[in-house]
Motif scaffolding. Structure first.
Motif, PDB file in Angstrom:
ATOM      1  N   LEU A  32      19.638  20.873 -40.618  1.00 42.16           N
ATOM      2  CA  LEU A  32      19.610  20.954 -39.158  1.00 42.16           C
ATOM      3  C   LEU A  32      20.134  19.659 -38.533  1.00 42.16           C
ATOM      4  O   LEU A  32      20.846  19.698 -37.523  1.00 42.16           O
ATOM      5  CB  LEU A  32      18.193  21.255 -38.666  1.00 42.16           C
ATOM      6  CG  LEU A  32      18.040  21.603 -37.196  1.00 42.16           C
ATOM      7  CD1 LEU A  32      18.926  22.769 -36.803  1.00 42.16           C
ATOM      8  CD2 LEU A  32      16.587  21.918 -36.878  1.00 42.16           C
ATOM      9  N   VAL A  33      19.819  18.530 -39.129  1.00 35.57           N
ATOM     10  CA  VAL A  33      20.328  17.243 -38.645  1.00 35.57           C
ATOM     11  C   VAL A  33      21.851  17.229 -38.697  1.00 35.57           C
ATOM     12  O   VAL A  33      22.516  16.816 -37.741  1.00 35.57           O
ATOM     13  CB  VAL A  33      19.744  16.074 -39.469  1.00 35.57           C
ATOM     14  CG1 VAL A  33      20.500  14.783 -39.201  1.00 35.57           C
ATOM     15  CG2 VAL A  33      18.273  15.900 -39.169  1.00 35.57           C
ATOM     16  N   LEU A  34      22.415  17.672 -39.803  1.00 37.06           N
ATOM     17  CA  LEU A  34      23.865  17.716 -39.937  1.00 37.06           C
ATOM     18  C   LEU A  34      24.488  18.629 -38.884  1.00 37.06           C
ATOM     19  O   LEU A  34      25.552  18.329 -38.335  1.00 37.06           O
ATOM     20  CB  LEU A  34      24.262  18.154 -41.344  1.00 37.06           C
ATOM     21  CG  LEU A  34      23.837  17.190 -42.467  1.00 37.06           C
ATOM     22  CD1 LEU A  34      24.155  17.791 -43.831  1.00 37.06           C
ATOM     23  CD2 LEU A  34      24.501  15.846 -42.297  1.00 37.06           C
ATOM     24  N   GLN A  35      23.821  19.738 -38.575  1.00 35.78           N
ATOM     25  CA  GLN A  35      24.306  20.650 -37.545  1.00 35.78           C
ATOM     26  C   GLN A  35      24.254  19.989 -36.164  1.00 35.78           C
ATOM     27  O   GLN A  35      25.185  20.106 -35.381  1.00 35.78           O
ATOM     28  CB  GLN A  35      23.483  21.942 -37.545  1.00 35.78           C
ATOM     29  CG  GLN A  35      24.034  23.018 -36.640  1.00 35.78           C
ATOM     30  CD  GLN A  35      25.410  23.494 -37.075  1.00 35.78           C
ATOM     31  OE1 GLN A  35      25.656  23.730 -38.239  1.00 35.78           O
ATOM     32  NE2 GLN A  35      26.314  23.616 -36.118  1.00 35.78           N
ATOM     33  N   PHE A  36      23.149  19.272 -35.869  1.00 31.70           N
ATOM     34  CA  PHE A  36      23.046  18.548 -34.604  1.00 31.70           C
ATOM     35  C   PHE A  36      24.168  17.524 -34.451  1.00 31.70           C
ATOM     36  O   PHE A  36      24.766  17.388 -33.390  1.00 31.70           O
ATOM     37  CB  PHE A  36      21.703  17.816 -34.486  1.00 31.70           C
ATOM     38  CG  PHE A  36      20.586  18.670 -33.964  1.00 31.70           C
ATOM     39  CD1 PHE A  36      20.685  19.322 -32.741  1.00 31.70           C
ATOM     40  CD2 PHE A  36      19.421  18.800 -34.686  1.00 31.70           C
ATOM     41  CE1 PHE A  36      19.648  20.101 -32.262  1.00 31.70           C
ATOM     42  CE2 PHE A  36      18.377  19.582 -34.221  1.00 31.70           C
ATOM     43  CZ  PHE A  36      18.491  20.228 -33.007  1.00 31.70           C
TER      44      PHE A  36
END
Length: 109
Positions: A32-36
């Protein structure tokens, strides 16, 4: 890789620190961090391309330049910036410029 240039700004660093805290407290996943961060990259590049209309003229002495990995880096001395009626003079400026046409072509770096 040049499309990630704005991650090193104050806003980008603050976002990464906040996301790191959420990972540490196990409130979000690394995926999710990478997506953000990908959303941030796209949003900041889009906002700069569509909303910034100001033009600034500058003049100075070229101290050094490089062009590694399709990224220009210039270091200028005794630089004068002019925007309409405003005038600013600084001793040293570093300018990093990336080709926006190739900015989003490699999303795996």
């Amino acid at each position: 890789m040049s499309y990630r240039l704005y991650r090193n700004t104050t806003l980008g660093n603050s976002l990464q620190e906040s996301l790191d805290e959420l990972i540490q407290s196990q409130q979000i996943t690394l995926q999710l961090v990478l997506q953000f961060l990908l959303w941030f990259d796209k949003a900041i590049n889009s906002a700069l391309a569509q909303r910034v209309r100001n033009k600034v003229n500058f003049r100075g002495s070229l101290n050094m330049y490089r062009f590694p990995d399709n990224v220009w880096t210039f270091v200028l001395n005794d630089v004068e910036f002019r925007e309409m009626t405003e005038f600013i003079k600084v001793d040293k400026v570093k300018i990093v410029a990336c080709d926006s046409k190739n900015a989003g072509s490699n999303t795996t770096e």
